[in-house]
Motif scaffolding. Structure first.
Motif, PDB file in Angstrom:
ATOM      1  N   LEU A  46      36.635  38.321  45.169  1.00  0.00           N
ATOM      2  CA  LEU A  46      35.905  38.395  43.903  1.00  0.00           C
ATOM      3  C   LEU A  46      35.985  39.808  43.352  1.00  0.00           C
ATOM      4  O   LEU A  46      35.945  40.775  44.101  1.00  0.00           O
ATOM      5  CB  LEU A  46      34.438  38.024  44.104  1.00  0.00           C
ATOM      6  N   SER A  47      36.126  39.928  42.083  1.00  0.00           N
ATOM      7  CA  SER A  47      36.210  41.167  41.306  1.00  0.00           C
ATOM      8  C   SER A  47      37.513  41.937  41.517  1.00  0.00           C
ATOM      9  O   SER A  47      37.668  43.040  41.011  1.00  0.00           O
ATOM     10  CB  SER A  47      34.998  42.082  41.542  1.00  0.00           C
ATOM     11  N   GLN A  48      38.466  41.345  42.237  1.00  0.00           N
ATOM     12  CA  GLN A  48      39.769  41.992  42.428  1.00  0.00           C
ATOM     13  C   GLN A  48      40.437  42.192  41.068  1.00  0.00           C
ATOM     14  O   GLN A  48      40.439  41.302  40.224  1.00  0.00           O
ATOM     15  CB  GLN A  48      40.635  41.113  43.333  1.00  0.00           C
ATOM     16  N   SER A  49      41.010  43.370  40.857  1.00  0.00           N
ATOM     17  CA  SER A  49      41.664  43.685  39.583  1.00  0.00           C
ATOM     18  C   SER A  49      43.018  42.996  39.490  1.00  0.00           C
ATOM     19  O   SER A  49      43.822  43.053  40.421  1.00  0.00           O
ATOM     20  CB  SER A  49      41.860  45.196  39.451  1.00  0.00           C
ATOM     21  N   VAL A  50      43.240  42.343  38.346  1.00  0.00           N
ATOM     22  CA  VAL A  50      44.489  41.620  38.109  1.00  0.00           C
ATOM     23  C   VAL A  50      45.031  41.936  36.718  1.00  0.00           C
ATOM     24  O   VAL A  50      44.301  42.410  35.849  1.00  0.00           O
ATOM     25  CB  VAL A  50      44.300  40.090  38.271  1.00  0.00           C
ATOM     26  N   SER A  71      39.763  40.729  35.981  1.00  0.00           N
ATOM     27  CA  SER A  71      39.445  40.585  37.400  1.00  0.00           C
ATOM     28  C   SER A  71      39.228  39.114  37.739  1.00  0.00           C
ATOM     29  O   SER A  71      39.116  38.267  36.858  1.00  0.00           O
ATOM     30  CB  SER A  71      38.189  41.400  37.739  1.00  0.00           C
ATOM     31  N   ILE A  72      39.156  38.857  39.031  1.00  0.00           N
ATOM     32  CA  ILE A  72      38.854  37.514  39.518  1.00  0.00           C
ATOM     33  C   ILE A  72      37.340  37.319  39.397  1.00  0.00           C
ATOM     34  O   ILE A  72      36.564  38.023  40.036  1.00  0.00           O
ATOM     35  CB  ILE A  72      39.306  37.344  40.990  1.00  0.00           C
ATOM     36  N   ASN A  73      36.928  36.394  38.536  1.00  0.00           N
ATOM     37  CA  ASN A  73      35.501  36.115  38.330  1.00  0.00           C
ATOM     38  C   ASN A  73      34.956  35.127  39.344  1.00  0.00           C
ATOM     39  O   ASN A  73      33.790  35.187  39.701  1.00  0.00           O
ATOM     40  CB  ASN A  73      35.255  35.515  36.944  1.00  0.00           C
ATOM     41  N   SER A  74      35.794  34.167  39.732  1.00  0.00           N
ATOM     42  CA  SER A  74      35.374  33.135  40.667  1.00  0.00           C
ATOM     43  C   SER A  74      36.590  32.685  41.458  1.00  0.00           C
ATOM     44  O   SER A  74      37.709  32.641  40.935  1.00  0.00           O
ATOM     45  CB  SER A  74      34.777  31.947  39.912  1.00  0.00           C
ATOM     46  N   LEU A  75      36.364  32.327  42.713  1.00  0.00           N
ATOM     47  CA  LEU A  75      37.459  31.855  43.560  1.00  0.00           C
ATOM     48  C   LEU A  75      37.739  30.376  43.345  1.00  0.00           C
ATOM     49  O   LEU A  75      38.554  29.785  44.046  1.00  0.00           O
ATOM     50  CB  LEU A  75      37.143  32.144  45.038  1.00  0.00           C
ATOM     51  N   SER A  76      37.080  29.795  42.345  1.00  0.00           N
ATOM     52  CA  SER A  76      37.390  28.422  41.933  1.00  0.00           C
ATOM     53  C   SER A  76      37.428  28.391  40.410  1.00  0.00           C
ATOM     54  O   SER A  76      36.895  29.261  39.734  1.00  0.00           O
ATOM     55  CB  SER A  76      36.358  27.430  42.477  1.00  0.00           C
ATOM     56  N   TYR A  85      41.636  29.881  39.900  1.00  0.00           N
ATOM     57  CA  TYR A  85      40.694  30.995  39.810  1.00  0.00           C
ATOM     58  C   TYR A  85      40.116  31.007  38.406  1.00  0.00           C
ATOM     59  O   TYR A  85      40.787  30.617  37.444  1.00  0.00           O
ATOM     60  CB  TYR A  85      41.397  32.357  39.978  1.00  0.00           C
ATOM     61  N   GLN A  86      38.903  31.488  38.267  1.00  0.00           N
ATOM     62  CA  GLN A  86      38.370  31.849  36.965  1.00  0.00           C
ATOM     63  C   GLN A  86      38.585  33.356  36.844  1.00  0.00           C
ATOM     64  O   GLN A  86      38.292  34.100  37.781  1.00  0.00           O
ATOM     65  CB  GLN A  86      36.886  31.529  36.877  1.00  0.00           C
ATOM     66  N   ILE A  87      39.124  33.786  35.722  1.00  0.00           N
ATOM     67  CA  ILE A  87      39.466  35.195  35.539  1.00  0.00           C
ATOM     68  C   ILE A  87      38.874  35.733  34.246  1.00  0.00           C
ATOM     69  O   ILE A  87      38.645  34.994  33.296  1.00  0.00           O
ATOM     70  CB  ILE A  87      41.004  35.404  35.558  1.00  0.00           C
ATOM     71  N   SER A  88      38.633  37.030  34.226  1.00  0.00           N
ATOM     72  CA  SER A  88      38.124  37.668  33.010  1.00  0.00           C
ATOM     73  C   SER A  88      39.266  38.129  32.110  1.00  0.00           C
ATOM     74  O   SER A  88      39.025  38.588  31.005  1.00  0.00           O
ATOM     75  CB  SER A  88      37.238  38.857  33.369  1.00  0.00           C
ATOM     76  N   THR A  89      40.476  38.026  32.581  1.00  0.00           N
ATOM     77  CA  THR A  89      41.646  38.443  31.812  1.00  0.00           C
ATOM     78  C   THR A  89      41.728  37.608  30.543  1.00  0.00           C
ATOM     79  O   THR A  89      41.774  36.385  30.605  1.00  0.00           O
ATOM     80  CB  THR A  89      42.927  38.253  32.646  1.00  0.00           C
ATOM     81  N   PRO A  99      52.595  35.177  34.713  1.00  0.00           N
ATOM     82  CA  PRO A  99      52.062  35.570  36.011  1.00  0.00           C
ATOM     83  C   PRO A  99      50.730  36.296  35.918  1.00  0.00           C
ATOM     84  O   PRO A  99      50.463  37.022  34.974  1.00  0.00           O
ATOM     85  CB  PRO A  99      53.141  36.519  36.538  1.00  0.00           C
ATOM     86  N   LEU A 100      49.922  36.086  36.941  1.00  0.00           N
ATOM     87  CA  LEU A 100      48.717  36.866  37.176  1.00  0.00           C
ATOM     88  C   LEU A 100      49.025  37.670  38.432  1.00  0.00           C
ATOM     89  O   LEU A 100      49.291  37.089  39.485  1.00  0.00           O
ATOM     90  CB  LEU A 100      47.513  35.953  37.395  1.00  0.00           C
ATOM     91  N   ILE A 101      49.053  38.992  38.295  1.00  0.00           N
ATOM     92  CA  ILE A 101      49.472  39.823  39.426  1.00  0.00           C
ATOM     93  C   ILE A 101      48.355  40.750  39.884  1.00  0.00           C
ATOM     94  O   ILE A 101      47.482  41.127  39.100  1.00  0.00           O
ATOM     95  CB  ILE A 101      50.752  40.638  39.102  1.00  0.00           C
ATOM     96  N   ASP A 102      48.391  41.068  41.156  1.00  0.00           N
ATOM     97  CA  ASP A 102      47.437  42.007  41.731  1.00  0.00           C
ATOM     98  C   ASP A 102      47.777  43.400  41.225  1.00  0.00           C
ATOM     99  O   ASP A 102      48.935  43.816  41.230  1.00  0.00           O
ATOM    100  CB  ASP A 102      47.529  41.967  43.260  1.00  0.00           C
ATOM    101  N   GLU A 103      46.764  44.111  40.776  1.00  0.00           N
ATOM    102  CA  GLU A 103      46.988  45.428  40.181  1.00  0.00           C
ATOM    103  C   GLU A 103      47.481  46.467  41.193  1.00  0.00           C
ATOM    104  O   GLU A 103      48.175  47.399  40.829  1.00  0.00           O
ATOM    105  CB  GLU A 103      45.694  45.924  39.529  1.00  0.00           C
TER     106      GLU A 103
END
Length: 173
Positions: A46-50, A71-76, A85-89, A99-103
């Protein structure tokens, strides 16, 4: 239906070689070699930057690739869908399939699929593990996958390398 892939300023015919409408994924084949984008190998938190790459709404924004961060808002995903994933992007039409990539590592963590219909600050991505499960059904393709680690590189370098692997998919009905 016709599919074309835009690489730089060139258009190439493409064909779907495998697809799964239930998870909304397809692998397209073109007769051009592109650098592979590797997969992220660590568990997602959670909150990982993407970073999302794509071509949102070309009529509005033009044909250049767009980079958005979040970031990753939710793991579902939507309504607790475990394959997403739910993302704030922030994403728009045209980012789908990007693609959604790890920062930090530059590895693929997901594939952008949609923005929430009513909450524009909420988007979704298919998890890389769902993509890997889909590809595992095709051993030759699965065994050709690469993993990457750009850890220690500047964010701008990671984005620059990732952009070399991203193409624009155009469909004609």
């Amino acid at each position: 239906k016709e599919i074309k892939i835009r690489v730089d300023q060139n258009l190439y015919p493409a064909r779907a070689i495998i697809s799964d409408p239930e998870i909304d994924l397809a692998v397209l084949k073109i007769d051009v070699m592109l650098p592979a984008m590797g997969f992220h190998q660590s568990p997602i938190k959670l909150s990982q930057s993407v970073i999302a790459l794509g071509f949102p709404n070309p009529r509005e924004y033009g044909l250049s690739i767009s980079v958005t961060e979040g970031s990753i808002n939710s793991l579902s995903g939507y309504q607790d869908k475990v394959s997403h994933y739910q993302i704030s992007t922030l994403v728009d039409r045209g980012n789908s399939g990007g693609p959604l990539i790890d920062e930090k590592s530059g590895g693929l963590v997901g594939v952008i699929v949609q923005q929430h219909k009513q909450n524009v600050k909420c988007s979704y991505a298919i998890k890389a593990e769902t993509l890997l499960s889909f590809l595992a059904k095709y051993p030759a393709l699965y065994n050709s996958l690469k993993y990457c680690n750009y850890r220690g590189l500047r964010r701008e370098t990671i984005v620059e390398e990732a952009c070399k692997s991203v193409v624009q998919v155009l469909t004609f009905f």
